[in-house]
Design a protein around this motif. Sequence first.
Motif, short mmCIF file in Angstrom:
data_model
loop_
_atom_site.label_atom_id
_atom_site.label_comp_id
_atom_site.label_asym_id
_atom_site.label_seq_id
_atom_site.Cartn_x
_atom_site.Cartn_y
_atom_site.Cartn_z
N ALA A 1 0.70 -0.76 -0.06
CA ALA A 1 -0.13 -0.25 -0.17
C ALA A 1 0.79 1.84 -0.05
O ALA A 1 0.69 2.63 -1.14
CB ALA A 1 -1.14 -0.45 0.80
N GLY A 2 1.96 1.04 0.77
CA GLY A 2 2.82 2.71 0.50
C GLY A 2 3.76 3.09 -0.75
O GLY A 2 3.40 4.00 -1.41
N ALA A 3 3.84 1.81 -1.51
CA ALA A 3 4.57 1.76 -2.58
C ALA A 3 3.46 1.92 -3.34
O ALA A 3 3.45 3.20 -4.46
CB ALA A 3 5.09 0.33 -3.07
N GLN A 4 2.24 1.89 -3.85
CA GLN A 4 1.40 2.93 -3.74
C GLN A 4 0.98 3.83 -4.14
O GLN A 4 0.83 4.37 -5.00
CB GLN A 4 -0.05 1.11 -3.93
N ASN B 1 3.93 10.87 -7.18
CA ASN B 1 3.99 11.57 -6.49
C ASN B 1 5.46 12.39 -6.53
O ASN B 1 5.95 10.97 -6.48
CB ASN B 1 4.09 11.87 -5.44
N ALA B 2 6.09 13.74 -6.99
CA ALA B 2 7.39 13.82 -6.96
C ALA B 2 8.44 13.37 -5.86
O ALA B 2 7.38 13.82 -4.76
CB ALA B 2 7.90 15.47 -7.55
N ARG B 3 9.24 13.36 -5.91
CA ARG B 3 9.36 12.84 -4.15
C ARG B 3 11.35 12.96 -3.95
O ARG B 3 11.94 12.79 -5.22
CB ARG B 3 9.73 11.02 -3.98
N GLU B 4 11.96 13.60 -3.21
CA GLU B 4 13.30 13.46 -2.78
C GLU B 4 13.92 12.20 -3.36
O GLU B 4 14.76 12.30 -3.07
CB GLU B 4 13.30 14.63 -1.74
N ASP B 5 13.85 11.26 -2.84
CA ASP B 5 14.61 9.75 -2.93
C ASP B 5 13.74 9.13 -4.22
O ASP B 5 14.79 8.43 -4.06
CB ASP B 5 14.06 9.34 -1.87
N LEU B 6 13.68 9.90 -5.10
CA LEU B 6 13.76 9.41 -6.37
C LEU B 6 13.78 10.11 -7.76
O LEU B 6 12.89 11.19 -7.15
CB LEU B 6 12.33 8.51 -6.82
N PRO B 7 14.78 10.02 -8.52
CA PRO B 7 14.93 11.43 -9.77
C PRO B 7 14.07 11.18 -10.55
O PRO B 7 13.75 11.45 -11.52
CB PRO B 7 16.12 10.53 -10.07
#
Length: 183
Positions: free
Chosen positions: A94-97, A102-108
């Motif tokens: 569920a967390g991954a889904q 969404n933009a995230r600072e931990d993935l480019p």
Amino acid sequence: MKKIIIIGSPGAGKSTFARKLRDVTGLPLYYLDMLWHTPERTHISREEFDTRLDQIIKSDRWIIDGNYQRTLEVRLKACDTVFLMDFPLELCLAGAQSRIGNAREDLPWIESEFDRDFKQWIIDFPREQLPQIYELLKKYQIKESQINSDSKNIIIFKSRAEADAWINELASPHLFQTPFSEL
């Protein structure tokens, strides 16, 4: 607590916990996904990854977020504190889904779909990755009768509520009169 690694299944909330920990401690935060992946959805070479990781590990203070099993023992040897997010599979899925789109600072890049192979990797994580992680942690756990330079402070969370309670306690103003980063 100056050299910290945060590990666990994708979707468990490692990066969210890492950001909260960074905000409380002032320690620099490094995401292994940002080291490995490029914005073009490719990745750098293993050699370049290892070189960059080695530079981080050699510094005096850090939080490193991510599993990357191949380099886990190197990080375990260098850290003083380990946080393992050992959460139920359904919560991790569920967390991954929930982060799709969404933009995230931990993935480019922004994930546009729940990749089938990635989903399967999460499903397989408790059976294939987690036992190996626990085996490595046993090697570095603090034994009451014998504390040595290889011993680590290992904190295992079984729920997000436990992780949230821990970080809220750390952030509690009664704990520190001096900013944590100056300790």
